[in-house]
Write a protein that holds these residues in place. Structure first.
Motif, PDB file in Angstrom:
ATOM      1  N   HIS A   1      12.680   8.742  -3.337  1.00  0.00           N
ATOM      2  CA  HIS A   1      11.194   9.273  -2.487  1.00  0.00           C
ATOM      3  C   HIS A   1      11.413   9.711  -1.052  1.00  0.00           C
ATOM      4  CE1 HIS A   1       7.012   8.992  -1.363  1.00  0.00           C
ATOM      5  NE2 HIS A   1       7.358   7.911  -0.276  1.00  0.00           N
TER       6      HIS A   1
ATOM      7  N   THR B   1       9.745  14.574   7.187  1.00  0.00           N
ATOM      8  CA  THR B   1       8.880  13.655   6.365  1.00  0.00           C
ATOM      9  C   THR B   1       7.514  14.224   6.582  1.00  0.00           C
ATOM     10  OG1 THR B   1       8.083  11.570   5.773  1.00  0.00           O
ATOM     11  CG2 THR B   1       8.320  11.953   8.211  1.00  0.00           C
ATOM     12  N   PHE B   2       6.452  13.683   5.957  1.00  0.00           N
ATOM     13  CA  PHE B   2       5.194  14.115   5.820  1.00  0.00           C
ATOM     14  C   PHE B   2       4.132  13.171   6.233  1.00  0.00           C
ATOM     15  CE2 PHE B   2       1.369  15.239   3.340  1.00  0.00           C
ATOM     16  CZ  PHE B   2       1.346  16.673   3.253  1.00  0.00           C
ATOM     17  N   ALA B   3       3.123  13.424   7.093  1.00  0.00           N
ATOM     18  CA  ALA B   3       2.256  12.628   7.562  1.00  0.00           C
ATOM     19  C   ALA B   3       0.644  13.088   7.212  1.00  0.00           C
ATOM     20  CB  ALA B   3       2.384  12.324   9.094  1.00  0.00           C
ATOM     21  N   PHE B   4       0.193  12.389   6.434  1.00  0.00           N
ATOM     22  CA  PHE B   4      -1.175  12.632   6.154  1.00  0.00           C
ATOM     23  C   PHE B   4      -2.163  11.432   6.243  1.00  0.00           C
ATOM     24  CE2 PHE B   4      -4.670  13.093   3.292  1.00  0.00           C
ATOM     25  CZ  PHE B   4      -5.347  14.558   3.274  1.00  0.00           C
TER      26      PHE B   4
ATOM     27  N   MET C   1       1.523   4.199   7.205  1.00  0.00           N
ATOM     28  CA  MET C   1       2.212   4.444   5.950  1.00  0.00           C
ATOM     29  C   MET C   1       3.166   5.624   5.699  1.00  0.00           C
ATOM     30  SD  MET C   1      -0.302   2.350   3.398  1.00  0.00           S
ATOM     31  CE  MET C   1      -1.775   2.773   3.696  1.00  0.00           C
TER      32      MET C   1
ATOM     33  N   THR D   1       6.399   7.574   5.225  1.00  0.00           N
ATOM     34  CA  THR D   1       7.775   7.328   4.719  1.00  0.00           C
ATOM     35  C   THR D   1       8.749   7.678   5.893  1.00  0.00           C
ATOM     36  OG1 THR D   1       7.151   7.882   2.476  1.00  0.00           O
ATOM     37  CG2 THR D   1       9.449   8.263   2.941  1.00  0.00           C
TER      38      THR D   1
ATOM     39  N   THR E   1      12.202   2.697   2.161  1.00  0.00           N
ATOM     40  CA  THR E   1      11.228   3.807   2.601  1.00  0.00           C
ATOM     41  C   THR E   1      10.723   3.440   4.153  1.00  0.00           C
ATOM     42  OG1 THR E   1       9.059   2.667   1.715  1.00  0.00           O
ATOM     43  CG2 THR E   1      10.250   4.444   0.297  1.00  0.00           C
TER      44      THR E   1
ATOM     45  N   ILE F   1       8.047   2.551   5.689  1.00  0.00           N
ATOM     46  CA  ILE F   1       6.974   3.217   6.095  1.00  0.00           C
ATOM     47  C   ILE F   1       6.506   2.523   7.488  1.00  0.00           C
ATOM     48  CG2 ILE F   1       5.976   4.074   3.789  1.00  0.00           C
ATOM     49  CD1 ILE F   1       4.160   1.368   3.858  1.00  0.00           C
TER      50      ILE F   1
ATOM     51  N   ILE G   1       4.155   1.243  -6.584  1.00  0.00           N
ATOM     52  CA  ILE G   1       3.596   1.946  -5.535  1.00  0.00           C
ATOM     53  C   ILE G   1       3.217   3.655  -6.260  1.00  0.00           C
ATOM     54  CG2 ILE G   1       5.712   2.976  -4.535  1.00  0.00           C
ATOM     55  CD1 ILE G   1       2.325   2.560  -2.772  1.00  0.00           C
TER      56      ILE G   1
ATOM     57  N   ILE H   1       0.064   4.796  -6.487  1.00  0.00           N
ATOM     58  CA  ILE H   1      -0.954   4.976  -5.308  1.00  0.00           C
ATOM     59  C   ILE H   1      -0.423   6.260  -4.451  1.00  0.00           C
ATOM     60  CG2 ILE H   1      -1.378   3.626  -3.095  1.00  0.00           C
ATOM     61  CD1 ILE H   1      -0.798   1.166  -5.050  1.00  0.00           C
TER      62      ILE H   1
ATOM     63  N   THR I   1      -3.657   8.777  -5.369  1.00  0.00           N
ATOM     64  CA  THR I   1      -3.866   7.928  -6.403  1.00  0.00           C
ATOM     65  C   THR I   1      -4.328   8.079  -7.701  1.00  0.00           C
ATOM     66  OG1 THR I   1      -6.089   7.513  -5.799  1.00  0.00           O
ATOM     67  CG2 THR I   1      -4.549   6.401  -4.267  1.00  0.00           C
TER      68      THR I   1
HETATM   69  C1  LIG Z   1       5.754   3.257  -0.049  1.00  0.00           C
HETATM   70  C2  LIG Z   1       4.725   4.029   0.647  1.00  0.00           C
HETATM   71  C3  LIG Z   1       5.064   5.199   0.903  1.00  0.00           C
HETATM   72  C4  LIG Z   1       4.060   5.921   1.441  1.00  0.00           C
HETATM   73  N1  LIG Z   1       4.371   7.258   2.043  1.00  0.00           N
HETATM   74  C5  LIG Z   1       3.510   8.209   2.595  1.00  0.00           C
HETATM   75  C6  LIG Z   1       3.895   9.508   3.313  1.00  0.00           C
HETATM   76  O1  LIG Z   1       5.075   9.626   3.512  1.00  0.00           O
HETATM   77  N2  LIG Z   1       2.953  10.349   3.780  1.00  0.00           N
HETATM   78  C7  LIG Z   1       1.588   9.835   3.886  1.00  0.00           C
HETATM   79  O2  LIG Z   1       0.852  10.610   4.562  1.00  0.00           O
HETATM   80  N3  LIG Z   1       1.274   8.665   3.294  1.00  0.00           N
HETATM   81  C8  LIG Z   1       2.210   7.984   2.534  1.00  0.00           C
HETATM   82  N4  LIG Z   1       1.924   6.508   2.025  1.00  0.00           N
HETATM   83  C9  LIG Z   1       0.261   6.205   2.137  1.00  0.00           C
HETATM   84  C10 LIG Z   1      -0.149   6.623   0.386  1.00  0.00           C
HETATM   85  O3  LIG Z   1      -0.213   7.836   0.344  1.00  0.00           O
HETATM   86  C11 LIG Z   1      -1.745   6.047   0.519  1.00  0.00           C
HETATM   87  O4  LIG Z   1      -1.796   4.693   0.771  1.00  0.00           O
HETATM   88  C12 LIG Z   1      -2.338   6.449  -0.529  1.00  0.00           C
HETATM   89  O5  LIG Z   1      -2.667   7.700  -0.605  1.00  0.00           O
HETATM   90  C13 LIG Z   1      -3.623   5.738  -0.659  1.00  0.00           C
HETATM   91  O6  LIG Z   1      -4.434   5.764   0.465  1.00  0.00           O
HETATM   92  P1  LIG Z   1      -4.977   4.255   1.030  1.00  0.00           P
HETATM   93  O7  LIG Z   1      -3.876   3.229   1.124  1.00  0.00           O
HETATM   94  O8  LIG Z   1      -5.785   4.676   2.374  1.00  0.00           O
HETATM   95  O9  LIG Z   1      -6.295   3.849   0.070  1.00  0.00           O
HETATM   96  P2  LIG Z   1      -7.698   4.207  -0.028  1.00  0.00           P
HETATM   97  O10 LIG Z   1      -7.721   5.713  -0.070  1.00  0.00           O
HETATM   98  O11 LIG Z   1      -8.685   3.503   0.662  1.00  0.00           O
HETATM   99  O12 LIG Z   1      -7.915   3.836  -1.683  1.00  0.00           O
HETATM  100  C14 LIG Z   1      -8.269   2.705  -1.982  1.00  0.00           C
HETATM  101  C15 LIG Z   1      -9.060   2.756  -3.413  1.00  0.00           C
HETATM  102  O13 LIG Z   1      -9.979   3.430  -3.592  1.00  0.00           O
HETATM  103  C16 LIG Z   1      -9.384   4.675  -4.464  1.00  0.00           C
HETATM  104  N5  LIG Z   1      -9.975   5.911  -3.956  1.00  0.00           N
HETATM  105  C17 LIG Z   1      -9.843   6.778  -3.212  1.00  0.00           C
HETATM  106  N6  LIG Z   1     -10.407   7.819  -3.116  1.00  0.00           N
HETATM  107  C18 LIG Z   1     -11.338   7.608  -4.202  1.00  0.00           C
HETATM  108  C19 LIG Z   1     -12.047   8.663  -5.039  1.00  0.00           C
HETATM  109  N7  LIG Z   1     -12.292   9.872  -4.446  1.00  0.00           N
HETATM  110  N8  LIG Z   1     -12.617   8.188  -6.213  1.00  0.00           N
HETATM  111  C20 LIG Z   1     -12.433   7.113  -6.646  1.00  0.00           C
HETATM  112  N9  LIG Z   1     -11.620   6.344  -6.177  1.00  0.00           N
HETATM  113  C21 LIG Z   1     -11.000   6.555  -5.041  1.00  0.00           C
HETATM  114  C22 LIG Z   1      -8.080   4.570  -4.451  1.00  0.00           C
HETATM  115  O14 LIG Z   1      -7.536   5.158  -5.823  1.00  0.00           O
HETATM  116  C23 LIG Z   1      -7.730   3.131  -4.289  1.00  0.00           C
HETATM  117  O15 LIG Z   1      -7.657   2.365  -5.781  1.00  0.00           O
HETATM  118  C24 LIG Z   1       2.846   5.796   1.496  1.00  0.00           C
HETATM  119  C25 LIG Z   1       2.283   4.454   1.302  1.00  0.00           C
HETATM  120  C26 LIG Z   1       3.477   3.671   0.773  1.00  0.00           C
HETATM  121  C27 LIG Z   1       2.748   2.142   0.278  1.00  0.00           C
END
Ligand SMILES: Cc1cc2nc3c(=O)[nH]c(=O)nc-3n(C[C@H](O)[C@H](O)[C@H](O)COP(=O)(O)OP(=O)(O)OC[C@H]3O[C@@H](n4cnc5c(N)ncnc54)[C@H](O)[C@@H]3O)c2cc1C
Length: 388
Positions: A83, A120-123, A153, A155, A207, A209, A359, A362, A366
Motif C-alpha cells: 500500500h 504519500t497522498f493526503a486527501f 489517516m 499513509t 501503514t 497512518i 481496509i 474503505i 469506499t
Molecule cells: C489504513 C488506512 C490508510 C489510509 N490511507 C490514506 C491516504 O494515504 N490518504 C488519504 O487521503 N486517506 C487515507 N485513508 C483514509 C481513507 O481513504 C478513508 O477512511 C476513506 O476514504 C473513507 O473516508 P471516511 O473514513 O471519512 O468515511 P466516510 O466518508 O465518513 O464514510 C462513512 C460511510 O459512509 C459511506 N459513504 C460515504 N460517502 C457516501 C456516498 N456518497 N454515498 C453512500 N455512502 C457513502 C462510506 O462508504 C462509509 O461506509 C486511509 C485509511 C486507512 C484506514
C-alpha cells in the motif's frame, strides 16, 4: 491464467526472492517503524520505488500491468508495504509526472526513484473524504500560499518525506469545478506542518497512518502542482490508475490467503485423511480458486488497458477496485474458516491477512462511493437512451 510476458514473470520471481525478509507477520508495535523502513530499503534496492518514474528521470518506467504484478507480489507478504509503495508510486509520483513542471520533476523524481525519499497522498479530512467536506484551505499570499487545516489517516505520514496535499483554493473561474488545487509539501522541512502520532489500526499496521496538521504553513507558488484549480482533474486522473493498483494490493492479500488455506488443508489431517480430501473443504477451495481467477483476469486486463493508454478506463478501474476488494474479504474469511481455531491465533499468517484485507473496501474509494458513482452512470445512460 493471464498471459504474462517473460519480463513480468521475472518481476514475480525477483520479488518472491526477497519475500521472507519483507514478510509482515505480527511485528511488535515498537518495531513497526524500523521494520517498515528496512523493508522499504529492500524495495528501493530491488528498484521498485522508481517503477512509475520514467527512465529519463532515473526510474524504471514500468507499464501499469508490470507494476500491478509487482504490487501483487509485495501484498502477498506485506500488505502495508504494498500500500505504501502504491501511494508513493501512483498517488504521489504519477500525478507529479503528468502535471509537474520540468523544474519540479527534475528536483523530485530522481530522489523518489532511488528510494532516498518517500511520497504519500493526503486527501481525507476529519469531516470526510469527498470534495464537499474539504476544509484544508490554501490562501494566496505574496509569492505563495498559506495552508491551514487537518488531513487525517494519511499513509506513512510520520515517515514519508513528501505529500501531495489536496486543498480548497476557492473558485479560479468555472465555479466549484476549479476550486481545488494540489500542493507538494515537504513534510519534514516545512514550518507550520505537524504530524500526529501513528493511529493504532486493526490491520495494515505498517501503514502507520497519521494526521497532518497545517498551521499558517507557507508554501511557495512553485509547489503548486499544475495550475490553480486543477485539483479535481488531477484526482480523477490519479484515481483511474490507483483504483486498479489498489485492486492489485487486495488481490495479493487474497492470493496469500488462498495459498495459506491450501497449505493448511494439505497438512492438517482429520478422521484419517488430509483436510483437502474432505469434499466440503475441497469445494470451498475450488470456489476460492474460481473467484481468484476472475479477480486476476479483471485486475490484469484493466492494468493492461491502462498500460496501453486506452481511453475511458475509469469506470472499469472502479468496477475492478470494488469487485476485487469485496471478493478478497470473502477469500480471507474462507481461508480463516479452513484453518479452524488455529486461524484465529496470531501465530498463523491468515490472522494477519484477515485483518489486513478489511481496509481495502474503505480506502482509495469506499465500495459505497464506487457503487453510487456506477449507479449514477447507469441512470444517466438510461435517460440518454430514452431521449434518443
Ligand atoms: C489504513 C488506512 C490508510 C489510509 N490511507 C490514506 C491516504 O494515504 N490518504 C488519504 O487521503 N486517506 C487515507 N485513508 C483514509 C481513507 O481513504 C478513508 O477512511 C476513506 O476514504 C473513507 O473516508 P471516511 O473514513 O471519512 O468515511 P466516510 O466518508 O465518513 O464514510 C462513512 C460511510 O459512509 C459511506 N459513504 C460515504 N460517502 C457516501 C456516498 N456518497 N454515498 C453512500 N455512502 C457513502 C462510506 O462508504 C462509509 O461506509 C486511509 C485509511 C486507512 C484506514
Amino acid at each position: 491464467m493471464f498471459n504474462f510476458t517473460n519480463d513480468q514473470v521475472e518481476i514475480k520471481k525477483h520479488i518472491a526472492g526477497s519475500s521472507e525478509v519483507l514478510r509482515f507477520h505480527n511485528i511488535d508495535g515498537n518495531n513497526i517503524r524500523y521494520f517498515m523502513e528496512e523493508a522499504l530499503k529492500v524495495v528501493g534496492r530491488l528498484g521498485y520505488l522508481g517503477m512509475s518514474v520514467p527512465e529519463k528521470y532515473g526510474g524504471t518506467g514500468l507499464d501499469t500491468l508490470s507494476a500491478a504484478t509487482a504490487l501483487v507480489e509485495f501484498a502477498k507478504v506485506n500488505a502495508a508495504l504494498a500500500h505504501i509503495v502504491n501511494a508513493h508510486s501512483f498517488c504521489f509520483i504519477t500525478p507529479l509526472v503528468k502535471y509537474g513542471s520540468e523544474k519540479q520533476k527534475n528536483f523530485y523524481l530522481s530522489q523518489l526513484a532511488a528510494g532516498q525519499k518517500i511520497g504519500t497522498f493526503a486527501f481525507t479530512e476529519p469531516d470526510g473524504s469527498n470534495v464537499n467536506t474539504i476544509r484544508v484551505t490554501a490562501k494566496r499570499i505574496n509569492n505563495g500560499y498559506l495552508l491551514n487545516g487537518t488531513k487525517c489517516m494519511i499513509t506513512y505520514a510520520g515517515c514519508a518525506d513528501y505529500a501531495l496535499i489536496f486543498t480548497r483554493t476557492g473558485p479560479a473561474g468555472g465555479g466549484l469545478e476549479r476550486s481545488f488545487s494540489f500542493f507538494i509539501a515537504d513534510l519534514k522541512q516545512t514550518e507550520g506542518i505537524t504530524i500526529g502520532k501513528p493511529e493504532m489500526t486493526m490491520g495494515m499496521e505498517g501503514t502507520q497512518i497519521a494526521e497532518i496538521n497545517f498551521h499558517d504553513c507557507k508554501v511557495p507558488a512553485d509547489d503548486l502542482l499544475g495550475r490553480e484549480g486543477d485539483g479535481l482533474e488531477i484526482i480523477a486522473d490519479m484515481l483511474e490508475t490507483s483504483r486498479t493498483t489498489n485492486a492489485a494490493v487486495a488481490l495479493g492479500i487474497a492470493l496469500a490467503a488462498y495459498e495459506e488455506a491450501v497449505k493448511y488443508a494439505h497438512h492438517r489431517s482429520l478422521n484419517g485423511k488430509p483436510l483437502i480430501q474432505h469434499p466440503v473443504i475441497n469445494a470451498k477451495l475450488a470456489g476460492m480458486y474460481c473467484k481468484l481467477q476472475s479477480m486476476e483476469l479483471n485486475t490484469y486486463y484493466t492494468a493492461q488497458n491502462l498500460a496501453e493508454k486506452k481511453k475511458n478506463v475509469f469506470t472499469d478501474s472502479s468496477v475492478v477496485k470494488y469487485m476485487v476488494a469485496e471478493t478478497a474479504k470473502e477469500i480471507c474469511d474462507a481461508s480463516l474458516q479452513i484453518h479452524g481455531g488455529y486461524g484465529y491465533i496470531k501465530d498463523y499468517f491468515i490472522e494477519q491477512l484477515y485483518r489486513d484485507v478489511r481496509i481495502n473496501t474503505i480506502m482509495g474509494g469506499t465500495s459505497e462511493t464506487i457503487l453510487s458513482e456506477i449507479g449514477g452512470l447507469i441512470t444517466q445512460k438510461i435517460s440518454q437512451e430514452r431521449q434518443v
